[in-house]
Scaffold this active site. Structure first.
Site: not given
Length: 397
Positions: A372, A368
């Protein structure tokens, strides 16, 4: 005599450190040049380290299972040459004065060293020196201790009554420790996010089933679904270079080559060899690479170089019947895609009706810090689209 140092040799491109997982010799052992002296593990691959010299092992310089840099010293060996100042003999040991320098030497250091006379006599009599109690200075074993050694008394002394064990304890080997280290590093350093989509692979199933027999006859290997998924991922990576990346030292590296790591399991371990430039291969070419690398794993001939350079991992978890899973990213890659099992389901058609279809779940874990949900979703959408395109024999060859 002269003392020579053996260092941890290079174990492949980009390997900067490794750990000694097993010593094949001990202090006092005689070794020949090129004789294996230790086993080292890096990136889940265990390699034997040969001796650079012929002589007598003097000292082991590193602890087991502790990572050390390549070219660090690991052992000293006494070889024929200049006279070394320190010679170990029990007669000399007895005559040592209790000076300050002798008192500063740790007791454990003395206990680990035996004189040539003791070694020779113990070997002639087949005596395990670990069972002998030394009466010399600092508990060192002397020639007299060997002559007076009685195996029966040593055995009686060592016998202890222990309760029956209710559990089994298994010592972990170097490969399992390397896997554990990488998994812990991935979980601790990479903030994992997860996404799953389902894909209709009905046409792919028809294509593969129609040609699997001919493929086996012509190519000599089985045609599984795995190469089709690897090809679909490789094609999608061209449109989504962010997926083909890694985060190291607060810098993001985007790779131009598409090198896909695949998961190959044995009864005890999991290996991740690499298919290089997978986007340049046909489904047939990928199938041959999967077969070649899987055989290398199972024949214990896989090299560390064959496990390096991967930019993303595609794991065929569906081969075990799994329908949903959350993979741990193969550090320092940015993503791992789990290919689940294909199952028949009833789904709606565009015309408003229903049909039976071959459906599969694609489970993606992402870093992350780099990716995304939007990037992951678009990537998976293109993987699904690519899978729908497999409907012709030319898509295999």
């Amino acid at each position: 005599m002269a003392i020579k140092t053996i260092v941890l040799p290079g174990l492949g491109e980009s390997v900067t450190e490794a750990s000694i997982t097993n010593w094949l010799v001990q202090p006092g052992d005689q070794v020949e040049r090129y004789q294996p002296i230790a086993e080292a593990t890096s990136d889940k691959v265990t390699t034997e380290i040969p001796s650079d010299f012929a002589g007598t092992v003097k000292e082991l310089l590193v602890e087991l299972d502790k990572d050390i840099p390549i070219h660090d010293p690991i052992m000293t060996i006494e070889v024929a040459g200049e006279q070394e100042e320190e010679e170990v003999a029990e007669d000399h040991d007895k005559s040592l004065n209790d000076d300050a320098s002798a008192k500063d030497v740790p007791e454990e250091k003395h206990q680990m060293r035996y004189s040539p006379a003791v070694l020779k006599l113990s070997q002639e009599r087949h005596i395990d020196l670990s069972q002998v109690t030394g009466t010399g200075r600092h508990g060192r074993i002397t020639r007299k201790d060997i002559l007076n050694f009685q195996p029966q008394k040593a055995a009686e002394k060592s016998e202890t009554v222990t309760p029956a064990a209710a559990t089994e304890v298994m010592q972990t080997d170097g490969v399992r420790k390397a896997i554990a280290k990488r998994m812990v590093q991935s979980v601790n350093e990479i903030p994992h996010a997860w996404m799953m989509v389902e894909a209709d692979v009905t046409e792919l199933v028809k294509l593969r089933n129609a040609h699997k027999t001919t493929f086996k006859e012509q190519e000599g290997i089985s045609l599984s679904f795995y190469p089709f998924f690897i090809k679909a991922v490789a094609q999608a990576l061209k449109k989504h270079p962010k997926m083909n990346a890694s985060w190291v030292d607060n810098e993001i590296t985007f790779f131009k080559d598409i090198n896909i790591s695949i998961a190959v399991a044995t009864d005890d371990h999991l290996f991740v060899p690499v298919i290089r430039n997978a986007d340049e291969l046909s489904v047939k070419g990928i199938a041959k690479e999967v077969d070649r690398l899987a055989k290398a794993v199972r024949n214990n001939s896989l090299t560390s170089e064959q496990m390096q350079g991967g930019t993303i991992t595609v794991n065929n978890t569906g081969s075990f019947g799994s329908v949903m899973s959350q993979g741990i990213i193969n550090y320092p890659q940015a993503a791992i895609l789990q290919i689940e099992s294909i199952n028949k389901r009833v789904i709606p058609t565009e015309e408003g009706g229903l049909k039976f279809a071959d459906m599969i779940n694609l489970c993606l874990s992402i870093d992350h810090r780099i990716l995304d949900g939007l990037a992951a979703g678009r990537f998976l959408a293109d993987v699904k689209s690519n899978l729908l395109q497999f409907n012709n024999e030319s898509d295999i060859y």
